[in-house]
Design a protein around this motif. Structure first.
Motif, PDB file in Angstrom:
ATOM      1  N   ILE A 125      30.345  65.391 -80.020  1.00 37.54           N
ATOM      2  CA  ILE A 125      30.791  64.376 -79.067  1.00 37.54           C
ATOM      3  C   ILE A 125      32.312  64.449 -79.013  1.00 37.54           C
ATOM      4  O   ILE A 125      32.957  64.401 -80.064  1.00 37.54           O
ATOM      5  N   PHE A 126      32.852  64.558 -77.814  1.00 35.25           N
ATOM      6  CA  PHE A 126      34.307  64.599 -77.638  1.00 35.25           C
ATOM      7  C   PHE A 126      34.760  63.265 -77.045  1.00 35.25           C
ATOM      8  O   PHE A 126      34.287  62.868 -75.979  1.00 35.25           O
ATOM      9  N   ILE A 127      35.678  62.605 -77.760  1.00 35.92           N
ATOM     10  CA  ILE A 127      36.156  61.297 -77.322  1.00 35.92           C
ATOM     11  C   ILE A 127      37.668  61.371 -77.123  1.00 35.92           C
ATOM     12  O   ILE A 127      38.403  61.654 -78.069  1.00 35.92           O
ATOM     13  N   LEU A 129      27.231  57.280 -79.421  1.00 38.48           N
ATOM     14  CA  LEU A 129      28.171  56.837 -78.383  1.00 38.48           C
ATOM     15  C   LEU A 129      27.831  55.444 -77.866  1.00 38.48           C
ATOM     16  O   LEU A 129      28.719  54.639 -77.592  1.00 38.48           O
ATOM     17  N   THR A 130      26.535  55.161 -77.739  1.00 40.36           N
ATOM     18  CA  THR A 130      26.115  53.837 -77.272  1.00 40.36           C
ATOM     19  C   THR A 130      26.649  52.763 -78.227  1.00 40.36           C
ATOM     20  O   THR A 130      27.140  51.712 -77.780  1.00 40.36           O
ATOM     21  N   GLU A 131      26.564  53.024 -79.523  1.00 40.30           N
ATOM     22  CA  GLU A 131      27.097  52.078 -80.512  1.00 40.30           C
ATOM     23  C   GLU A 131      28.592  51.857 -80.306  1.00 40.30           C
ATOM     24  O   GLU A 131      29.083  50.727 -80.399  1.00 40.30           O
ATOM     25  N   TYR A 150      41.232  65.228 -78.223  1.00 35.99           N
ATOM     26  CA  TYR A 150      40.020  64.484 -78.582  1.00 35.99           C
ATOM     27  C   TYR A 150      39.843  64.252 -80.080  1.00 35.99           C
ATOM     28  O   TYR A 150      40.275  65.051 -80.894  1.00 35.99           O
ATOM     29  N   SER A 151      39.142  63.162 -80.371  1.00 30.94           N
ATOM     30  CA  SER A 151      38.532  62.991 -81.684  1.00 30.94           C
ATOM     31  C   SER A 151      37.103  63.489 -81.524  1.00 30.94           C
ATOM     32  O   SER A 151      36.417  63.120 -80.568  1.00 30.94           O
ATOM     33  N   VAL A 152      36.667  64.328 -82.440  1.00 31.72           N
ATOM     34  CA  VAL A 152      35.374  64.984 -82.277  1.00 31.72           C
ATOM     35  C   VAL A 152      34.414  64.558 -83.383  1.00 31.72           C
ATOM     36  O   VAL A 152      34.763  64.574 -84.563  1.00 31.72           O
TER      37      VAL A 152
END
Ligand SMILES: [Mg+2]
Length: 272
Positions: free
Chosen positions: A70-72, A197-199, A90-92
Motif C-alpha cells: 500500500i502506497f500512502i 486502508l479502510t481502518e 510515500y510511506s509504504v
C-alpha cells in the motif's frame, strides 16, 4: 457519509480492449468535487499506478501488485501510522514477498516440472509490447515489478493444478486475473490491503462507506472486504462468478468503464 472507492484498473476503470478511460473522466471529476477517495487496487506496478494517477489527477493512496503493498502519500493522513518503509513521496506498507524471491521460485518450478512459464522478467521490452499490446513506455512500467511476477502459462488448463501445488509448496500464492497469472507472497492480498486502508480512513474520518469495483478473480478478496461490492461486465458478456456469501453484489450492465460509471453514479453520486 464519507465514501471510499476501491477500484480495479484493467478491465474495470480501464477499457478491457484498449486501456482507455476517457468515458470515465467526467465521473472522476465529480468524485474529486465530492472529495471521494479513489483508491486503485490493482495488479499493476508502482510505476504503472503512478502513470494513471498522474493521467487521472488522483492523489489518494493506492494498492499495487495485487495487494503486495500500500502506497500512502506523505501527509495524506493527519496521524502517524505504522508502515514498513519510506519510498519517494510515500510511506509504504509492504505485505508481499520481494520480486527476486518470486523469480527464483518460478525458475525452480520450471526446472522441476518442465511447465511452460514465461514471466515478464523473461521477456524483453519489445516482446512484452507485442504480447500485452502495450506501448514501449507502458511495457517498461509493467516490467518494473517489486512484489509479484506476472507470467503466461502456456499449457492446457488441466496442468493448472500442478502449477498451483508447486507454487504453494514454495510458500507463495497464485492469482489469475485476465490474461496473466501472478505469483506473490502469501501476505499479499487485495483484501487485506483494503482492510488496512479502510481502518486508516476510519481513523481519519470516522464512519466510512466502502465500495469496491472489479471484474476478475483477483478482485474477489477486495470485493469481500468492502461494504458494497460491484462487478462490471466483461468483454465476453459475462460477469465474474462470486462466492454466494456476497449477497449484495451489484452486477453493472455496462462493460469496463461504462459499468464503472454506472456503479459510481448509483452508489456514490446517487444519480441512478
Ligand atoms: Mg481487472
Amino acid at each position: 457519509m464519507k465514501f471510499v472507492l476501491f477500484t480495479d484498473l484493467d478491465g474495470t476503470l480501464l477499457d478491457p480492449s484498449d486501456y482507455s478511460y476517457d468515458v470515465a473522466l467526467p465521473v472522476l471529476g465529480a468524485l474529486k468535487r465530492e472529495d471521494v477517495p479513489v483508491v486503485f487496487c490493482t495488479a499493476k506496478t508502482l510505476a504503472e499506478s503512478e502513470y494513471y494517477r498522474e493521467e487521472l489527477g488522483i492523489k489518494d493512496p493506492f494498492i499495487v501488485e495485487n495487494g503486495g503493498a500500500i502506497f500512502i502519500p506523505h501527509g495524506y493522513f493527519s496521524f502517524e501510522f505504522s508502515h514498513t518503509v519510506e519510498m519517494g513521496d510515500y510511506s509504504v506498507i509492504e505485505l508481499g514477498a520481494r520480486y527476486e524471491e518470486l523469480r527464483r521460485a518460478l525458475e525452480e518450478i520450471r526446472a522441476e516440472t518442465g511447465l511452460k512459464i514465461i514471466g515478464f522478467g523473461d521477456m524483453s521490452v519489445d516482446e512484452l509490447v507485442e504480447e500485452a499490446k502495450l506501448s514501449r513506455e507502458k511495457a517498461k512500467l509493467a516490467k518494473d515489478k517489486l512484489y509479484n511476477e506476472s507470467f503466461i502459462f502456456d499449457e492446457s488448463e488441466d496442468k493448472e493444478a500442478i502449477l498451483i501445488e508447486k507454487v504453494e509448496e514454495k510458500g507463495f500464492s497464485l492469482t489469475h486475473g485476465g490474461r496473466y497469472y501472478n505469483i506473490h507472497g502469501r501476505g499479499a492480498s487485495k483484501g487485506k490491503a483494503v482492510r488496512i486502508l479502510t481502518e486508516l480512513f476510519r481513523e481519519e474520518y470516522g464512519a466510512v462507506k466502502t465500495i469496491g469495483i472489479g471484474d476478475s478473480r483477483n478482485d474477489i478478496p477486495m470485493l469481500e472486504a468492502v461494504e458494497q461490492p460491484a462487478v462490471v461486465k466483461r468483454r465476453d458478456g459475462t460477469w465474474l462468478e462470486l462466492p454466494s456469501a456476497l449477497r449484495n453484489l451489484y452486477k453493472a450492465k455496462g462493460e469496463g468503464p461504462e459499468g464503472w460509471i454506472e456503479v459510481v453514479e448509483k452508489f456514490i453520486l446517487g444519480l441512478s
